[in-house]
Write a protein that holds these residues in place. Structure first.
Motif, short mmCIF file in Angstrom:
data_model
loop_
_atom_site.label_atom_id
_atom_site.label_comp_id
_atom_site.label_asym_id
_atom_site.label_seq_id
_atom_site.Cartn_x
_atom_site.Cartn_y
_atom_site.Cartn_z
N ALA A 4 0.85 -1.20 0.00
CA ALA A 4 0.00 0.00 0.00
C ALA A 4 0.88 1.24 0.00
O ALA A 4 2.04 1.19 0.43
CB ALA A 4 -0.93 0.01 1.22
N PHE A 5 0.33 2.33 -0.50
CA PHE A 5 0.94 3.65 -0.37
C PHE A 5 0.14 4.40 0.69
O PHE A 5 -1.08 4.56 0.56
CB PHE A 5 0.90 4.43 -1.68
CG PHE A 5 1.69 3.79 -2.80
CD1 PHE A 5 2.87 3.13 -2.53
CD2 PHE A 5 1.25 3.87 -4.11
CE1 PHE A 5 3.61 2.54 -3.55
CE2 PHE A 5 1.97 3.29 -5.14
CZ PHE A 5 3.15 2.62 -4.86
N VAL A 6 0.83 4.84 1.73
CA VAL A 6 0.16 5.51 2.85
C VAL A 6 0.70 6.93 2.96
O VAL A 6 1.92 7.14 2.95
CB VAL A 6 0.40 4.77 4.18
CG1 VAL A 6 -0.30 5.48 5.33
CG2 VAL A 6 -0.09 3.33 4.07
N GLU A 7 -0.20 7.88 3.06
CA GLU A 7 0.19 9.29 3.25
C GLU A 7 -0.01 9.67 4.71
O GLU A 7 -1.06 9.39 5.29
CB GLU A 7 -0.65 10.19 2.34
CG GLU A 7 -0.24 11.66 2.38
CD GLU A 7 -1.01 12.48 1.37
OE1 GLU A 7 -0.55 12.57 0.20
OE2 GLU A 7 -2.09 13.00 1.72
N TYR A 8 1.01 10.30 5.29
CA TYR A 8 0.96 10.73 6.70
C TYR A 8 1.01 12.24 6.74
O TYR A 8 1.95 12.86 6.23
CB TYR A 8 2.13 10.13 7.48
CG TYR A 8 2.15 10.51 8.94
CD1 TYR A 8 1.10 10.16 9.79
CD2 TYR A 8 3.22 11.21 9.47
CE1 TYR A 8 1.13 10.49 11.14
CE2 TYR A 8 3.26 11.54 10.82
CZ TYR A 8 2.21 11.19 11.65
OH TYR A 8 2.24 11.53 12.97
N SER A 9 -0.02 12.85 7.31
CA SER A 9 -0.11 14.31 7.35
C SER A 9 -0.88 14.72 8.60
O SER A 9 -1.97 14.18 8.86
CB SER A 9 -0.82 14.84 6.09
OG SER A 9 -1.00 16.23 6.15
N ASP A 10 -0.32 15.67 9.34
CA ASP A 10 -0.99 16.20 10.53
C ASP A 10 -1.41 15.07 11.47
O ASP A 10 -2.52 15.07 12.00
CB ASP A 10 -2.21 17.03 10.11
CG ASP A 10 -2.76 17.89 11.25
OD1 ASP A 10 -1.97 18.23 12.16
OD2 ASP A 10 -3.96 18.21 11.23
N ARG A 11 -0.49 14.11 11.65
CA ARG A 11 -0.69 12.95 12.53
C ARG A 11 -1.91 12.12 12.14
O ARG A 11 -2.51 11.43 12.97
CB ARG A 11 -0.75 13.38 14.00
CG ARG A 11 0.58 13.92 14.50
CD ARG A 11 0.58 14.19 16.00
NE ARG A 11 0.45 13.00 16.80
CZ ARG A 11 1.45 12.17 17.08
NH1 ARG A 11 2.67 12.39 16.58
NH2 ARG A 11 1.25 11.10 17.84
N LYS A 12 -2.30 12.18 10.88
CA LYS A 12 -3.35 11.32 10.34
C LYS A 12 -2.77 10.55 9.15
O LYS A 12 -1.82 10.99 8.52
CB LYS A 12 -4.56 12.15 9.88
CG LYS A 12 -5.22 12.96 10.98
CD LYS A 12 -6.34 13.80 10.41
CE LYS A 12 -6.97 14.68 11.50
NZ LYS A 12 -8.05 15.55 10.94
N ILE A 13 -3.38 9.39 8.86
CA ILE A 13 -2.95 8.64 7.69
C ILE A 13 -4.09 8.59 6.67
O ILE A 13 -5.27 8.65 7.02
CB ILE A 13 -2.50 7.21 8.05
CG1 ILE A 13 -3.66 6.40 8.63
CG2 ILE A 13 -1.31 7.23 8.98
CD1 ILE A 13 -3.35 4.91 8.72
N LYS A 14 -3.68 8.46 5.42
CA LYS A 14 -4.63 8.31 4.32
C LYS A 14 -4.04 7.32 3.32
O LYS A 14 -2.89 7.45 2.92
CB LYS A 14 -4.90 9.66 3.63
CG LYS A 14 -5.77 9.56 2.40
CD LYS A 14 -5.87 10.90 1.70
CE LYS A 14 -6.68 10.77 0.42
NZ LYS A 14 -6.72 12.07 -0.33
N TYR A 15 -4.83 6.34 2.94
CA TYR A 15 -4.37 5.37 1.95
C TYR A 15 -4.53 5.95 0.55
O TYR A 15 -5.63 6.37 0.15
CB TYR A 15 -5.15 4.07 2.06
CG TYR A 15 -4.66 3.17 3.16
CD1 TYR A 15 -3.58 2.31 2.95
CD2 TYR A 15 -5.26 3.17 4.42
CE1 TYR A 15 -3.12 1.47 3.96
CE2 TYR A 15 -4.81 2.34 5.43
CZ TYR A 15 -3.74 1.50 5.19
OH TYR A 15 -3.27 0.68 6.19
N LEU A 16 -3.44 5.97 -0.20
CA LEU A 16 -3.48 6.40 -1.59
C LEU A 16 -3.75 5.22 -2.52
O LEU A 16 -4.37 5.38 -3.58
CB LEU A 16 -2.15 7.07 -1.98
CG LEU A 16 -1.72 8.27 -1.14
CD1 LEU A 16 -0.33 8.73 -1.58
CD2 LEU A 16 -2.72 9.40 -1.28
N PHE A 17 -3.27 4.04 -2.10
CA PHE A 17 -3.44 2.84 -2.92
C PHE A 17 -3.19 1.62 -2.05
O PHE A 17 -2.38 1.65 -1.12
CB PHE A 17 -2.43 2.84 -4.08
CG PHE A 17 -2.35 1.53 -4.81
CD1 PHE A 17 -3.27 1.22 -5.79
CD2 PHE A 17 -1.37 0.60 -4.50
CE1 PHE A 17 -3.22 0.00 -6.45
CE2 PHE A 17 -1.30 -0.62 -5.16
CZ PHE A 17 -2.24 -0.93 -6.14
#
Length: 874
Positions: A335-348
């Motif tokens: 998976a590609f995971v984005e980490y921003s402002d102590r939150k995560i979001k899956y890109l793929f």
């Protein structure tokens, strides 16, 4: 066969009744054959001059996001008499007659015009690709033409992509090598168009350097299992040799979903959008709800696109081309995971990753995102530490954890970042499904229990004085190296243990006495809590334990570390043996109460002193602070931020400093800035540091020096006052003082001097697209180039914002023009900053002091000319 009746009118066909069709033809039939050829050749120059040759743009989509990441410019002949001529009707004729370069040069001009209008209108733009003919390189100097057009229109080079078909490489390989290398040297990305349409595609890939392959639309035309396997193989091969991929001919959603699943980064076709005039295309995209990708995100996803998700060893695609192939059934859970402002979001996430998380009890990626946002426990802290470790080291970092009775191993690698976010490649393995892995890793039920309790276990050999980490929940490839145990513990104490606890920690971990202390303990182990630094910069209570590994005669000790739960911490504070003890000496009358000491310090300190909460709101200030601003009491500012008070000339600068301090990144010292005080702008030097309570950052405190008053007392402060805090060169004050010295020289010796001002074209776009930090780095790089060219000839500095000034003692205007040309060339040679491609252009103007005899008048005139140049360009 049904009868067909020809009627003049629009060129469309309607079935009006069964067995009868009406065919509407254009008022004037288009020429064909020799008539068409004659018409094209006779009207080519007129078509170019009168704007019949137009650029139509077809959008390109980023498959991972669904955003529009580019466009391809395609030539159309929009004839006032015959309507649209498609490319195939005139391209071949012009190539045959060796006139194709006229169309291609016209297209380059049209693209730059359209792009320039968008820049002037502050509209978001995306990169544009265009095709070149092999004859262009024989009939004109293509490189010089493109350079002249982009320089005239101030177009960033990274916004243009050069497409070259494989057939162009067949005739003169030496020439094409030189052509392609020259484009790369100039900062352009080169794409290979129509890959797979010819017979020498693989040879071309072997011999030439391309950024992106455009997979020919023929492979998606028959969308069956065979064609899908071919496209998958092309993508896999491309990623192995470091080439990005784009597929043409996408006409249905199923094709787009397939391309996304195999890691093909971009897609183009009628399903996304047809070729249209530029502003018609923008309107269409807006109506369809498409978003144009920002330049910063474009580079971000370009970096992510290096990863080969089809590989069995995807981490290797960041380092070499030796990753192992994989079938879809064997794909690792990635998976590609984005980490921003102590939150995560899956890109793929691929199919196997989705299956793995379901076995761990998560219904969806969104569920994991929500859980991560709400959770404040140890596991979240481990994941944050894992990502931070991967970011800082640039290595693959692993994490063992237990979830839903499954022993799991996660690995992450930092792969890209942009202002406000970071992307990680994540592989998630459920080791409980593989008994061989469990056996080989000695992960018995007892070992799993141990791993679930402790975050790190280290083996210390007292005979050799060496230590080795045998288990770490967050680990890198260097964690299992042997180290000097005493040095390691001292270093650990200095970096990870709360300052008030360090002395006690060093005593507790003293290897000279630890063996005897363990033996003397009734439980044959010793434990003690210490506040330990977390990834966020705060300190949490953690328990450290030492016990013998096996027989005590072997003199091997296990050191175990784990975070304490909130309940354990509560019990900890209720135990007097674990908190600071009040000794009899502390009760003596001659000891000053800390509260009294603090009040005296605040009232007597000769600088403005203040303290704030975690939201940067004032909690208090000292007497000097109130006197500086002319306030009678602190009630006017309590509970307010600097922005609420509105007294900073550059509030963003100090806000960023304070947020950095509150996040645990350290402290700032004598940072120059300006503040509005009693109706005047005064210069200050501010220092700030975090305030800790029980190991947690609860606010900040700081002080400032009135540099305006101090500058005549301390030469170092004077130098700081004249230094630009972004570039390190002279600031406005330093430049003005230099000008006064040059003016004195002119008055005494009639030595003339010149002022040259430079302005960065479209600087605001860099700030909007890439953020403040990148803009600051850009200003520093431009400043360095200007200083290098200036050398000892004069003084240089940042006048204001993106305006730079150079003062040179000369009366030779030709020499000044030559100097400006040197600066322009040096700045335009900047191809990238911190890996982000960029093209920089300067406006400039100058004046001689002898023409004005007054500094203020001279500066106003030069600034006016500079502004006019910028407005004329826009």
């Amino acid at each position: 066969m049904s009868p067909v009746i020809n009627v003049k009118g629009p060129g469309i066909v309607h079935a009006l009744s069964p067995g009868l069709e009406w065919c509407y033809m254009n008022d004037v039939m288009k020429p064909t054959g020799e008539d068409l050829k004659r018409y094209i050749l006779n009207n080519l120059d007129k078509a170019i001059d009168e704007g019949w040759i137009q650029a139509y743009y077809q959008p390109v989509m980023r498959t991972i996001t669904g955003e529009i990441c580019g466009m391809e410019a395609l030539a159309r002949w929009n004839d006032p008499q015959f309507g649209i001529f498609p490319p195939f009707s005139f391209i071949g004729i012009l190539e045959e007659e060796r006139l194709i370069h006229k169309i291609d040069s016209c297209m380059i001009h049209r693209i730059c015009e359209d792009y320039s209008r968008s820049l002037s209108g502050n509209e978001r733009t995306v990169p544009v690709s265009f095709n070149l003919s092999r004859l262009d390189f024989q009939l004109m100097d293509v490189h010089s033409l493109i350079e002249e057009e982009i320089r005239h229109h101030k177009i960033p080079k990274d916004m243009l992509r050069v497409e070259i078909t494989e057939s162009m490489m067949d005739e003169d390989s030496d020439t094409m090598h030189e052509v392609i290398d020259r484009f790369w040297d100039k900062g352009f990305r080169v794409w290979m168009d129509d890959f797979g349409s010819g017979y020498s595609s693989l040879n071309v890939l072997k011999d030439y350097h391309f950024d992106t392959l455009k997979i020919d639309m023929v492979f998606l035309r028959d969308f069956n299992a065979r064609s899908r396997e071919i496209v998958k193989s092309i993508v896999d091969m491309s990623k192995r040799i470091g080439v990005h991929t784009l597929a043409e001919g996408v006409e249905i959603a199923e094709q787009l979903d397939f391309l996304r699943s195999i890691g093909c980064e971009k897609a183009q076709g009628y399903h996304i959008g047809r070729p249209m005039p530029y502003y018609e295309c923008l309107t269409y995209l807006k109506e369809q709800g498409y978003v144009l990708e920002s330049p910063a995100k474009g580079q971000y996803y370009h970096d992510i696109g290096r990863i080969n998700i089809l590989s069995a060893t995807p981490f290797n695609s960041l380092e070499s081309d030796n990753s192992s192939p994989s079938t879809s059934e064997e794909q690792v859970p990635i998976a590609f995971v984005e980490y921003s402002d102590r939150k995560i979001k899956y890109l793929f996430a691929n199919k196997n990753y989705l299956q793995t998380i379901k076995k761990l009890g998560a219904d969806s990626l969104e569920a994991i995102e929500r859980e991560f946002e709400k959770c404040n426990g140890t596991l979240r802290e481990k994941f944050v530490s894992m990502m931070k470790g991967a970011k800082e080291t640039g290595e693959t970092v692993g994490l063992d954890f237990i979830r839903n009775n499954c022993y799991c191993f996660a690995q992450v690698r930092s792969i890209a970042d942009y202002p406000g976010g970071e992307a990680y490649l994540c592989i998630l393995n459920n080791l409980s499904e593989n008994t061989m892995i469990l056996k080989n890793s000695l992960l018995s039920d007892h070992m799993r229990s141990l791993c679930s309790v402790y975050e790190m276990i280290t083996l210390v050999d007292l005979n050799t004085g060496l230590s080795e980490t045998i288990y770490s929940s967050v680990k890198t490839k260097h964690d299992y190296n042997t180290r000097n145990a005493s040095e390691e513990l001292l270093d650990y104490a200095g970096h990870e243990i709360y300052p008030e606890d360090r002395k006690k920690f060093i005593e507790f971990t003293d290897l000279d006495t630890i063996e005897q202390r363990i033996m003397d303990s009734p439980t044959h182990h010793i434990s003690s809590p210490f506040r330990t630094r977390t990834s966020s910069g705060t300190y949490l209570w953690s328990l450290y334990s030492f016990l013998f590994d096996g027989d005590s005669s072997e003199r091997k000790i296990l050191s175990c570390f784990r975070r304490l739960s909130p309940e354990a911490v509560a019990r900890l504070h209720g135990d007097n043996t674990l908190t600071a003890e009040i000794t009899e000496k502390d009760k003596e009358e001659n000891v000053i109460d800390p509260v009294i000491l603090w009040k005296n310090f605040c009232n007597s300190y000769d600088s403005g002193f203040f303290w704030k909460d975690k939201d940067r709101r004032f909690l208090g200030v000292n007497r000097k602070f109130l006197e500086f601003f002319g306030f009678e009491s602190d009630e006017i500012l309590l509970g307010k931020t600097d922005e609420d008070m509105g007294w900073h000339v550059d509030p963003e600068h100090y806000r960023a400093d304070e947020e950095s301090v509150l996040s645990g990144d350290g402290q700032t010292f004598l940072v120059p800035g300006s503040v509005i005080c009693k109706g005047r702008i005064r210069s200050i030097l501010a220092s700030k540091m975090p305030v800790y309570h029980d190991g947690r950052i609860v606010g900040l405190m700081g002080y400032f020096i009135d540099a305006t008053d101090q500058k005549n007392k301390d030469i170092s402060i004077k130098q700081l006052l004249q230094a630009d805090n972004v570039t390190g060169t002279l600031n406005y004050i330093g430049l003005m003082e230099s000008l006064l010295r040059y003016q004195d020289s002119y008055a005494l010796d009639l030595k003339d001097f010149a002022v040259v001002m430079f302005d960065i074209s479209h600087f605001h776009l860099f700030s909007e697209n890439y953020g403040r930090e990148f803009s600051m780095r850009l200003l520093r790089e431009v400043s360095n180039r200007i200083q290098e060219v200036t050398g000892v000839r004069g003084v240089a500095g940042r006048f204001v914002t993106d305006h730079f000034m150079v003062v040179i003692q000369t009366d030779d205007k030709d020499a000044l023009k030559s100097f400006i040309k040197e600066v322009d060339d040096s700045v335009e040679a900047i191809a990238s900053i911190d890996g982000i491609p960029c093209s920089l252009y300067l406006f400039s103007s100058f004046g001689l002091f002898s023409e004005y005899k007054d500094i203020q008048t001279m500066l106003e005139s030069i600034e006016k000319k500079l502004k006019e140049k910028g407005e004329s360009d826009n």
